[in-house]
Design a protein around this motif. Structure first.
Motif, mmCIF file in Angstrom:
data_model
loop_
_atom_site.group_PDB
_atom_site.id
_atom_site.type_symbol
_atom_site.label_atom_id
_atom_site.label_comp_id
_atom_site.label_asym_id
_atom_site.label_seq_id
_atom_site.Cartn_x
_atom_site.Cartn_y
_atom_site.Cartn_z
ATOM 1 N N THR A 83 -6.586 25.166 -5.357
ATOM 2 C CA THR A 83 -5.758 26.368 -5.483
ATOM 3 C C THR A 83 -4.419 25.955 -6.041
ATOM 4 O O THR A 83 -3.707 25.145 -5.441
ATOM 5 C CB THR A 83 -5.559 27.039 -4.109
ATOM 6 N N ASP A 104 -2.653 32.714 1.629
ATOM 7 C CA ASP A 104 -3.646 31.816 1.028
ATOM 8 C C ASP A 104 -3.717 30.477 1.754
ATOM 9 O O ASP A 104 -4.794 29.909 1.927
ATOM 10 C CB ASP A 104 -3.318 31.577 -0.450
ATOM 11 N N TYR A 163 -5.609 30.933 5.100
ATOM 12 C CA TYR A 163 -7.064 31.030 4.892
ATOM 13 C C TYR A 163 -7.659 29.667 4.565
ATOM 14 O O TYR A 163 -8.724 29.297 5.104
ATOM 15 C CB TYR A 163 -7.371 32.017 3.772
#
Length: 519
Positions: A70, A85, A88
């Protein structure tokens, strides 16, 4: 003489690396802030993109699935997006999974702990608009199933000034906070780009943050000093390499009057392995290089440091000192006097290290010194240093270091590596003559370039012909009767090792080069 680095292909990890169930990388770069709330962070995007490339390349074959990467930059890295994000990603981590976090931007300590800025961090309310490492990263990691994590932060902090070209915001990132999360049940390596009270600087030459550049050199296997003998990059090896190379680069390759000392907070039952680096198969240059006959007289490693005479400690406008405008004996002598204490101290360091490192070194090592010129020598080497005025710029000083090895040096290789200080970045071959004229040499080099690739240049004014192939540059100087060789990023014995793999057209045997073909 400063050498610019250029991008190089990453080295692929070896198959004897332990596999993970998964590899998850969370990479953040905030270079430009919303409404220019905070200063631009030069090269943060380049840093993060290169780091993401490393993860994708190295860990592709080291997990049951390709790594999950990411990468959030600028507007994608708002505080809400980072918190959501990141939460998670950490919640879904598995016990055999490796988690890697990288951040490039502004950082600080305040309002309850270490914080990293987001795209929408507000300079009026920084504490309420930034990512908190404890709440958003460290505590969630500790509570997760993950037992293997690496954290890299290229940020720092001092008082916010808004115009400083560094990666800082308010006050110091504190290592003590991280220590609370270290225990024997998992390994956690946290690598920070500088120590409390210091700044983390970018480099226009490197096109990266300086710390991240050297981090990538080590991670990609381009820094032999960071690896164990069996080519593992460990937490300790990476820590020690960054501690050495970053301050050295800032001191000798920049004009910054500052320090940047990386720090690492490490925990494991012992030193842990980051990854294994496969030894690259070297591709020899075209054999036609060996057909350029060099009647060599001497071979040595060399490093040249230059800088403004005005910057030297003994220079004083109050004493009406003036910067020289031309080359002359008086200016040369003055430079030596200004540099005398610095050079004498460094030569003493080489002398003391040599006596300690060499077998029976006390009896084998001698030192000679006189006002900016001296050498340390033994039966297997000579280390010389000469200070004075830069012949290429009368307003600058020059410190030239040379190191020549003699027969039998291989038996004391470990000692020599300890003696050298990673400031010798070229190998010089002096020759009495070439069999080719300047024009013939230009034709020969251009033929080699066409046949083997690379780039050729020549300048009849200086009598130089250069040839660059991959990371190696050869510069023939007809007027000086010298061949100078550089290999990108390599210094000292690692440079010598690389050159020894190249068959050159020397006619006389040298302990520092591969023997002549007809030897």
């Amino acid at each position: 003489m400063k050498r610019k680095f250029k991008a190089a292909k990453p080295v692929v990890a070896s198959k004897n690396q332990t596999k993970f169930s998964r590899v998850t990388a969370f990479i953040v770069a905030v270079e430009n802030y919303r409404m220019n709330a905070l200063p631009v962070v030069d090269y943060a995007h380049a840093d993060a993109e290169a780091f993401a490339e490393w993860v994708s390349t190295v860990y592709t074959d080291l997990a049951d699935a390709p790594p999950t990467v990411t990468l959030l930059k600028d507007s994608d890295a708002s505080l809400a997006a980072l918190q959501s994000d990141l939460a998670y990603a950490i919640q879904t981590l598995q016990p055999e999974e490796l988690f890697i976090f990288y951040y490039a931007g502004h950082g600080f300590h305040g309002a309850g702990g270490n914080r990293l800025s987001a795209y929408d961090t507000n300079r009026v309310n920084i504490a309420g608009t930034s990512l908190m490492m404890r709440d958003d990263l460290l505590e969630p990691l500790q509570a997760s199933a993950c037992q293997q994590a690496l954290i890299f932060v290229d940020a720092c902090a001092e008082n916010f000034k808004g115009v400083v070209k560094s990666r800082d915001v308010i006050s110091n990132l504190e290592a003590d906070e991280v220590d609370e999360f270290l225990n024997e049940n998992w390994y956690l390596g946290v690598f920070l780009s500088c120590s409390p009270g210091e700044k983390s600087f970018p480099s226009t030459d490197l096109k990266h943050g300086i710390w991240t550049h050297f981090l990538l050199e080590a991670l990609n296997g381009r820094a032999p000093d960071a690896l164990t003998r069996d080519r593992w990059l460990t937490d300790i090896g990476l820590r020690d390499y960054l501690r050495k190379e970053v301050p050295h680069y800032i001191t000798y390759e920049t004009t910054l009057k500052a320090t940047q000392r990386p720090q690492a907070i490490l925990n494991a039952s012992g030193s842990f392995k980051i990854h294994h680096v496969k030894e690259e198969a070297t591709e020899p240059l075209d054999a036609s290089l060996s057909s350029i006959k060099l009647h060599n007289t001497s071979v040595y490693l060399e490093g040249v440091e230059t800088g403004a005479i005005r910057s030297l400690e003994g220079f004083s406008t109050a004493k009406k000192h003036r910067v020289p405008t031309d080359l002359n004996d008086a200016a040369e002598l003055w430079c030596r006097r200004l540099l005398d204490e610095q050079v004498a101290e460094y030569l003493q360091h080489i002398y003391d290290t040599s006596k300690r490192a060499l077998t029976n070194g006390r009896r084998r090592v001698r030192k000679e010194y006189d006002l900016g010129i001296g050498d340390v020598h033994s039966d297997i080497f000579r280390y010389s240093i000469v200070a004075g005025q830069n012949p290429d710029d009368p307003a600058e000083f020059e410190i030239r270091r040379t190191f020549e090895l003699r027969e039998g040096w291989e038996a004391e290789r470990d000692a020599i590596e300890e003696i050298l200080d990673r400031n010798l970045d070229s190998l010089i071959i002096s020759f009495s003559r070439l069999d080719e004229s300047f024009e013939e040499l230009v034709d020969r080099i251009e033929d080699i370039s066409e046949a083997s690739g690379g780039h050729a240049e020549d300048d009849s004014r200086t009598g130089s012909v250069s040839y660059s192939h991959d990371d190696t540059t050869f510069n023939f100087n007809i007027k000086k009767n010298q061949l100078e060789i550089w290999v990108r990023g390599m210094k000292d014995l690692e440079l010598l090792d690389q050159v020894q793999q190249i068959q050159l057209g020397i006619t006389n045997k040298s302990p520092m080069l591969a023997p002549p073909l007809d030897a």
